[in-house]
Design a protein around this motif. Sequence first.
Motif, PDB file in Angstrom:
ATOM      1  N   SER A 307       0.827  -1.204   0.000  1.00  0.00           N
ATOM      2  CA  SER A 307       0.000   0.000   0.000  1.00  0.00           C
ATOM      3  C   SER A 307       0.862   1.254   0.000  1.00  0.00           C
ATOM      4  O   SER A 307       0.568   2.229  -0.706  1.00  0.00           O
ATOM      5  CB  SER A 307      -0.917  -0.001   1.227  1.00  0.00           C
ATOM      6  N   VAL A 310       2.347   2.151  -3.490  1.00  0.00           N
ATOM      7  CA  VAL A 310       1.491   2.738  -4.530  1.00  0.00           C
ATOM      8  C   VAL A 310       0.794   4.009  -4.058  1.00  0.00           C
ATOM      9  O   VAL A 310       0.035   4.619  -4.819  1.00  0.00           O
ATOM     10  CB  VAL A 310       0.433   1.720  -5.027  1.00  0.00           C
ATOM     11  N   GLN A 313      -0.242   7.237  -6.235  1.00  0.00           N
ATOM     12  CA  GLN A 313      -0.261   6.844  -7.646  1.00  0.00           C
ATOM     13  C   GLN A 313      -1.677   6.534  -8.130  1.00  0.00           C
ATOM     14  O   GLN A 313      -1.864   5.811  -9.105  1.00  0.00           O
ATOM     15  CB  GLN A 313       0.634   5.623  -7.857  1.00  0.00           C
ATOM     16  N   GLU A 314      -2.686   7.095  -7.450  1.00  0.00           N
ATOM     17  CA  GLU A 314      -4.066   6.774  -7.796  1.00  0.00           C
ATOM     18  C   GLU A 314      -4.376   7.083  -9.256  1.00  0.00           C
ATOM     19  O   GLU A 314      -5.007   6.282  -9.953  1.00  0.00           O
ATOM     20  CB  GLU A 314      -5.027   7.532  -6.879  1.00  0.00           C
ATOM     21  N   LEU A 317      -2.624   4.529 -11.617  1.00  0.00           N
ATOM     22  CA  LEU A 317      -3.231   3.205 -11.545  1.00  0.00           C
ATOM     23  C   LEU A 317      -4.622   3.200 -12.172  1.00  0.00           C
ATOM     24  O   LEU A 317      -5.017   2.222 -12.824  1.00  0.00           O
ATOM     25  CB  LEU A 317      -3.303   2.751 -10.093  1.00  0.00           C
TER      26      LEU A 317
END
Length: 471
Positions: A307, A310, A313-314, A317
């Motif tokens: 978690s 990333v 990096q919403e 993704l």
Amino acid sequence: MVLEPLAGEARAVTRIVITGAGGMTFPLTLAADMLTLPALREATLVLHDPSLERAARTARAAQAVADAHGLPLRLVVTDDRREALRGATHILVTFQVGGLDAYRADIEVPRQYGVDCVAGDTLNPGGIMRFVRSTPAFEALAADVLDLCPDALVLNYTNPMAMNTLYLRRLGLGVVGLCHSIPGTAGVIAGLLGLDSPADLSYRAAGINHQAWFLDLRVGGEDVSPRLREVLRERFLPEYGGTTGWTEGSLTYAGGQERVRAELMETFGYFTSESSHHASEYVQYFRRSPESVKVYLPRRWDYLRGSLAVAGQEDELTRAAVQGLSEKLTCSGEFGMRIIAAHVGGEPEAVYVNVPNDGWIANLPREACVEVPARVDAGGVHPETIGRLPGVCAGLNLTGIALQLAVVDAVCERDAAALAGAFALDPLTGSLLDLPAIRSLSGALLQAQARWLPEWLRGRRGETGGLAGRG
């Protein structure tokens, strides 16, 4: 339990609400599933999140996927929960209270006491805290549902599954809990057996969430449980020449490192429904020291580490997910939208659900939340009666159920002392710490997460650092 069909004119207008729709990719997965189901082509999808910006990101992504395939999509985006729920027929619960900051405390505070979990979202100190800090949000949601759409079917995807589902039911909602661990594990079993396709495997499983037992495994009518046991022995159990080494391949979550589940099947007779990483957290046998963890799970899988990797990096993704779904749109296999489609008149579905044990498993408590097969059709959700689990399987399930019921009871009664006692019921924690240390751990978690806790718990600390007193 049978959830009755929606009555009258309301049945003709399907309004599906995803609350927590600002999540990184899972709400988009559900929205894409909706697009694949003809029975939901006329439905309205409502994306609700306290962050309108995050909900709008999901909406843009879902619309892009719909446009790529020339499919209609009726969308509503809102940060107003009551606006979202007005007229809702189905509600998918996907939020996590406190986000990554709270989750870090779930994992890192227990590690300071030697309780090392890789997920900590089902039992364990972290699972307890995740549930407790979610209860004010559940209470607010339930009050609005009962006021605005009391007949809506609530589908809970949030962990800890059993505690959340039980609490939502106690608040008066018609709710079932959904998890992909059973079909996911069936795919792992198919791989271990060398089957060409998971569809070649027929199975029946039941128990509790993340610790359901595969009671029947067949390929072409043949019982393949003995074959699975032999594969597990040869690959993973040292007394049969098996090993779990760092050079085994790339599967670190499930399938590639399965000594924990191999040991559990060797001892209890049946394969369980979560990865060896998760399964090792729910029992007292495998995580007693860093050295023990490395013996059973030499290549670490860690949800917090993933978690953190990333975080931020919403957008990237989401773009990647949109690209993949725009190129190929298929139903993900999640049960949520398939259940809704069947409930509004589509083809009946065979699924697995988490529900209060209204007699579905005879030798588990009626007040427990159990995971069982179910059939869904226009008449509702119909869980299957299992009968009795094998005694040793029910016995292991009972250790988790004891914790789950104690925590839910403590919250319902606003009893901080009882909640403190529930931490001591966790099998892993109790195998590592004495009672004073457990009280200290509970107090440290309470302090670390004070800003997310319900009012009745804030500042309730005893002299030993644990929770104390009745709310």
